[in-house]
Design an enzyme around this catalytic site. Structure first.
Site, short mmCIF file in Angstrom:
data_model
loop_
_atom_site.label_atom_id
_atom_site.label_comp_id
_atom_site.label_asym_id
_atom_site.label_seq_id
_atom_site.Cartn_x
_atom_site.Cartn_y
_atom_site.Cartn_z
N CYS A 161 60.51 58.14 29.92
CA CYS A 161 60.98 56.53 30.85
C CYS A 161 61.63 57.20 32.06
CB CYS A 161 61.87 56.09 29.82
SG CYS A 161 62.01 54.42 30.16
N HIS A 197 58.62 56.13 24.43
CA HIS A 197 59.80 56.96 23.83
C HIS A 197 59.21 57.39 22.42
CE1 HIS A 197 62.99 55.67 26.40
NE2 HIS A 197 62.22 54.56 26.58
N GLU A 201 60.80 59.44 20.84
CA GLU A 201 61.78 59.67 20.02
C GLU A 201 62.27 58.45 19.22
OE1 GLU A 201 63.68 57.99 23.56
OE2 GLU A 201 62.15 59.26 23.09
#
EC number: 6.3.5.3
Length: 224
Positions: free
Chosen positions: A84, A196, A198
């Protein structure tokens, strides 16, 4: 060991840290002024709003001495991943070609998306050719553009798609050129992505228990 570099305004470093630990990857969060490249085999630039995203998203972080060190790591063949805002830093620093423009509808977008693996020769995607994965995006400036269409076609890693892997404008969330969600350098050791991983690494906090982010992050283990 993978270093997660924290700039002023970085917000996702803890999430990335926890996801890497879940993936079995040795890692540590490092403040940008304390970063010593000789201690690490790779770096991750996590999401957030580095230096408040003043001027342009990622532009101030890209001009720091820290990023000069990161560039040298990339040239030495070490892993460099930008997620990002980290992707924005990579293009602003010239490590990846192109730009990340404001979303086509000029709105912040936060949603889960389907992604097709196009390049299976990068650190994160080896052996995943044409695999469909699901991860969230959350950005206002994620519309990838480059004025070299051949570069775009040969360097894209992930494309936005539907659940069956079909790629069309209907499933392009931000207007990115060729539905591009991620690109990498020719060697495959420098990777930028808007999704993302994560946030798709824990069943409790993922949509429908999806943990596709771990599919990518676990591949860092052999380098850490």
């Amino acid at each position: 060991m993978i270093a997660i570099i924290k700039f002023p305004g970085t917000t996702c470093e803890t999430d990335v840290y926890k996801a890497l630990i879940e993936a079995g990857v040795p890692t540590v969060i490092v403040k940008y002024k304390d970063f010593d490249p000789d201690r690490y085999n790779g770096v991750i630039l996590p999401g957030g709003f580095s230096f408040g995203d003043y001027l342009r998203a990622g532009s101030i972080a890209a001009s720091t001495e820290t990023m000069k060190k990161v560039k040298q790591m990339a040239e030495d063949g070490k892993i460099v991943i930008g997620i990002c805002n980290g992707f924005q830093i990579l293009v602003e620093s010239g490590l990846l070609k192109g730009a990340l423009l404001p979303n086509l509808k000029l709105r912040f977008i936060s949603k889960w998306v389907y992604l097709k693996v196009i390049r299976a020769d990068t650190i994160l995607t080896k052996g995943l050719d044409k695999k469909i994965i699901r991860m969230p995006i959350a950005h206002a400036e994620g519309r990838y553009y480059v004025d070299d269409i051949d570069y775009a076609k040969t360097h894209m890693v992930l494309q936005y798609c539907d659940e069956n892997g079909n790629i069309s404008e209907d499933v392009n969330p931000n207007g990115s050129l060729l539905n591009i969600a991620s690109i990498a350098n020719e060697e495959g050791n420098v990777i930028g992505m808007m999704p993302h991983p994560e946030r798709a690494s824990f069943k409790l906090t993922s949509i429908d228990g999806t943990v596709d982010g771990l599919i990518l992050l676990r591949r860092l283990g052999e380098w850490a």
